[in-house]
Every structure is written in structure tokens, then in C-alpha cells.
Design an enzyme around this catalytic site. Structure first.
Site, PDB file in Angstrom:
ATOM      1  N   HIS A 259       0.808  -1.070   0.023  1.00  0.00           N
ATOM      2  CA  HIS A 259       0.039   0.121   0.024  1.00  0.00           C
ATOM      3  C   HIS A 259       0.851   1.167   0.092  1.00  0.00           C
ATOM      4  O   HIS A 259       1.833   1.076   0.660  1.00  0.00           O
ATOM      5  CB  HIS A 259      -0.968   0.066   1.054  1.00  0.00           C
ATOM      6  CG  HIS A 259      -2.203   0.883   1.024  1.00  0.00           C
ATOM      7  ND1 HIS A 259      -2.157   2.251   1.239  1.00  0.00           N
ATOM      8  CD2 HIS A 259      -3.237   0.714   0.749  1.00  0.00           C
ATOM      9  CE1 HIS A 259      -3.230   2.655   1.245  1.00  0.00           C
ATOM     10  NE2 HIS A 259      -4.028   1.881   0.723  1.00  0.00           N
ATOM     11  N   ASP A 313      -7.874  -5.123   0.118  1.00  0.00           N
ATOM     12  CA  ASP A 313      -8.595  -5.969  -1.030  1.00  0.00           C
ATOM     13  C   ASP A 313      -8.370  -7.693  -0.775  1.00  0.00           C
ATOM     14  O   ASP A 313      -8.771  -8.319  -1.263  1.00  0.00           O
ATOM     15  CB  ASP A 313      -7.924  -5.755  -2.320  1.00  0.00           C
ATOM     16  CG  ASP A 313      -8.623  -4.577  -2.929  1.00  0.00           C
ATOM     17  OD1 ASP A 313      -9.851  -4.567  -2.982  1.00  0.00           O
ATOM     18  OD2 ASP A 313      -7.734  -3.695  -3.338  1.00  0.00           O
TER      19      ASP A 313
END
Ligand code: ACO
Length: 376
Positions: A259, A313
Site C-alpha cells: 500500500h 483487498d
């Protein structure tokens, strides 16, 4: 003097009161409230009210907001007709992007950009979007659309309109939690796209359409489908080690990891992991959960030191699968939820707008003579 930063990493391009992220400590708050508290105590409707109003609603305000939203679950006949004219083979994200864009043409005043008008358009889009996805999915399966049920929540109604039967309380709550967890996340790529588009004083439909286009990318919201495909490529838990190591050696990314902001485990991944495990046990999908968990262990061992951990996700893939959603509906689910965040950011941008117009550093040649066509 301005400095070029590839991918705009670390550049502050907006002020917001909606969500706060501490990527080192793994903290996410909406309007100051920890995401863990919201996912266990709130509902999606309440969370959207919070994001749009920067405070929790009183009971009568929540009831009024939920009722107002639910009024929009029933699609006008013209929109249903338009969905029926789309190719059945369309990807749901392309379909959703197209239909949100189309909604502007059914609005008598699509370009109205006062904050009040933006709120009205936002609630309209948020109400229509689950019905658009459910109607399209039923149409491509050769089934008629199902009218929403009064009294059902956003989450319940979506699953009901998709499947034609009332979801169990557990499934509806699991879906509601997913919606809460995905609702907002700072100036992520799609939110930036929405803010950038509305900053031209274009219109809410254009801003949301652009955001949907951004979200579907595999480096952004499209990663949840990538995770599921990846899990499908791994036969059993015993094959995880060689699969992950092979990918890392080839410098291929493991979907659902890494991320731009978090350098530790995404707090949403923690909440989704617990949900995924529970649902996997309930629905006989523990193989998916076990493979996911093993991937996480190996990734932590191999690349944890680089700050690469599961993102939102990763466990949402197993969660959506256990809820019974088809693979190509995973990213649309993310979009349904993120409509809450995009709209809130559009409203914030309109409240204190300045056109987004960054610069590019020119790295090409100068003073190049123009070569006539016959000499090139
Ligand atoms: N698997 C393996 N290695 C990774 C991963 C991953 N998922 N993510 C990052 N890395 C490595 C890169 O190879 C790179 O290594 P290097 O320094 O040795 O070259 C380093 O970590 C930095 O990676 P970047 O891609 O430069 O980091 P960036 O901040 O630009 O990217 C991103 C963040 C796009 C999310 C990236 O981690 C990624 O591609 N992840 C996979 C896709 C994904 O899950 N996206 C969803 C993000 S959450 C969301 O948008 C909802």
C-alpha cells in the site's frame, strides 16, 4: 522551486475532515472514529451520514436519511430499459461507469453544483447504484429485475435484488461491514480523480464516472478480483510456498499486498480477516481462508521488513466469495461502498474549491528545428 515526485507520494493535495490514516501505526478513522468501532457498531447508512455531515446522526436523522436513500433503490423504467440494451457480456465495472455517466441525462439540472445540489445528486447515485448492479446481473442471467423491499437496509436490499431472496442476517451484516470498511480512505487514486474532476466545476456525474474508471485498475480496487484469481491458481495450502516464492522471484506482485500509505497491516484487512474466517467456516470455504492465511505468513517472512502487508483487498476476496458474489462483482461492490467517500469528497471540494492544476516537469528537447515532411 517545485520538486517532481513520481506517483505524487507524500504530496498533500487536499484537506479533509473525512478520514485519517496513520500508515505506520495502522490506524484508520472516519471523522475521528476508529474503523474497528464503526465496523462493529455502525451501519453503512450511518457511516455515510457521518462522512457527509462530519458527525453521527441522532436516531430521527438516521431514520430520515435511510428512508431518503431507500426511496432511490427503485430504478426509473427508462434506466432499466437502458440496462437491457447493454451487451450481456459487458464487464460490470464498465457497465456501472457507463450507467452513472448516463444518469446525468435523466437529471433535469445535471450541472447544478451547489453543495445542496451535490448532496441530492450523491444520494440519488448512491441509491440507484446497487439497483443498477443487481438489475444488470439479473439481466445477463436472463432474469427480470426485482423491486426493492421497503424497510430493508442498503446491504439487505442489494443482496435481495441480486438473488431474489432475503439474505440471512449474518450475510446482510457481513456485507454491511464490507460497505463500512470500504467507504472512505483519504486521497486514494479514485477519490483524487473525483476531486480533480469536480474542481473544474464540471458535474457530480462526471466526477463519479471518473472515479469508477480509476477504481477498476488492478493496482487499486481491481486488486480484489486479482486476489481471487490468484487463489484459484493455487491448488492447496501446500502449494502456497512455491507459488508465492515463484512470483516474488519473477518480481511479480502478490495481489492484495502493499500500500502506498500503510507500511504495516491495513486495519481494514484485520477486520476483513476475522469476517472472512467466520464466513469461510459457515460456508465451507476454509480452503480459501487457509490459502490466504498461508500467503500472509510467507509474505510477512519474505517482504514484511519492506512494509508490505495485506491491504483491504486481500481478505475482501474471500469474504465476497463466501457471500456468494460472482468474481466480476467484487470491484463493483467496492465502488458501491466508495460512492459514500467519493460523494463526501466532492461535497468537501465544492465547499472550498480551487482548480487542481499541477505541473509537469518538461524533460524533452528544446529549440528543435521543424523538419519538412520530405526530409524526415
Ligand atoms: N507483492 C510483491 N512486492 C510488492 C508488492 C506486492 N503486492 N507491492 C509492492 N511490492 C514491492 C515492489 O516490488 C517494490 O519493490 P522494490 O523496491 O524491490 O522494487 C516495493 O515493494 C515498492 O512497491 P511500489 O509498487 O513502488 O509501491 P507503490 O507505493 O507505488 O505501490 C501498490 C503500492 C500499487 C498498492 C503496490 O503495493 C501493488 O501493486 N500492490 C498489489 C496491487 C494491490 O493489492 N492493490 C490494492 C491497493 S489497496 C487499494 O487501492 C484499495
Amino acid at each position: 522551486m517545485s520538486t517532481y515526485v513520481k506517483g505524487l507520494e507524500g504530496i498533500v493535495a487536499a484537506q479533509t475532515e473525512m478520514s485519517h490514516i496513520d500508515g505506520q501505526k495502522g490506524i484508520l478513522e472516519y471523522v475521528g472514529i476508529a474503523i474497528g468501532d464503526l465496523s462493529t457498531k455502525s451501519t453503512f447508512e450511518e457511516t455515510v451520514f457521518l462522512l457527509w455531515n462530519k458527525r453521527l446522526p441522532k436516531q430521527d436523522e438516521l431514520d430520515a436519511f435511510s428512508k431518503d436513500l431507500a426511496k432511490r433503490f427503485a430504478l426509473p423504467a427508462a434506466i432499466v430499459e437502458e440496462i437491457r440494451r447493454l451487451p450481456k457480456t459487458a464487464e460490470p465495472m464498465h457497465m456501472l461507469r457507463t450507467m452513472v455517466s448516463s444518469l446525468a441525462m435523466y437529471d433535469e439540472d445535471p450541472n447544478a453544483n451547489s453543495v445542496e445540489a451535490a448532496r441530492e445528486k450523491s444520494i440519488n447515485i448512491l441509491g440507484y447504484a446497487p439497483s443498477i448492479v443487481a438489475t444488470f446481473d439479473r439481466y445477463r442471467r436472463g432474469l427480470d429485475p426485482i423491486a426493492p423491499q421497503p424497510g430493508m437496509s442498503f446491504a439487505e436490499n442489494f443482496l435481495y435484488m441480486l438473488n431474489g431472496e432475503k439474505p440471512t442476517e449474518t450475510m446482510a451484516r457481513a456485507f454491511d461491514i464490507c460497505m463500512i470498511l470500504h467507504a472512505d480512505h483519504g486521497l486514494n487514486n479514485s477519490t483524487f480523480s473525483a476531486r480533480s474532476i469536480i474542481s473544474t466545476l464540471s458535474d457530480v456525474y462526471s466526477a463519479i464516472t471518473g472515479a469508477i474508471g480509476s477504481l477498476r485498475g488492478p493496482l487499486h480496487g481491481g486488486a480484489n478480483e486479482g486476489v481471487m484469481k490468484m487463489l484459484g491458481e493455487i491448488d492447496s495450502v501446500d502449494d502456497v510456498e512455491s507459488f508465492v516464492m515463484g512470483r516474488l522471484e519473477r518480481k511479480d506482485k502478490i495481489m492484495g499486498f502493499g500500500h502506498r500509505v500503510y507500511k504495516t497491516k491495513d486495519p481494514r484487512a484485520n477486520a476483513l480477516q476475522a469476517l472472512a474466517k467466520q464466513l469461510a467456516e459457515d460456508t465451507g470455504n476454509m480452503d480459501l481462508y487457509n490459502k490466504s492465511h498461508r500467503i500472509e505468513e510467507i509474505m510477512e517472512r519474505e517482504v514484511g521488513a519492506k512494509g508490505i502487508y495485506p491491504n483491504v483487498d486481500f481478505y475482501s476476496a474471500t469474504t465476497y466469495h463466501c457471500i456468494g458474489l460472482k468474481l466480476d462483482l467484487f470491484t463493483p461492490m467496492f465502488a458501491l461502498s466508495r460512492l459514500g467517500g467519493w460523494s463526501g469528497h466532492i461535497i468537501e471540494q465544492l465547499e472550498d474549491n480551487r482548480l487542481y492544476r499541477p505541473s509537469a516537469e518538461y524533460i524533452g528537447k528544446h529549440e528543435v528545428p521543424y523538419t519538412p515532411m520530405n526530409q524526415r
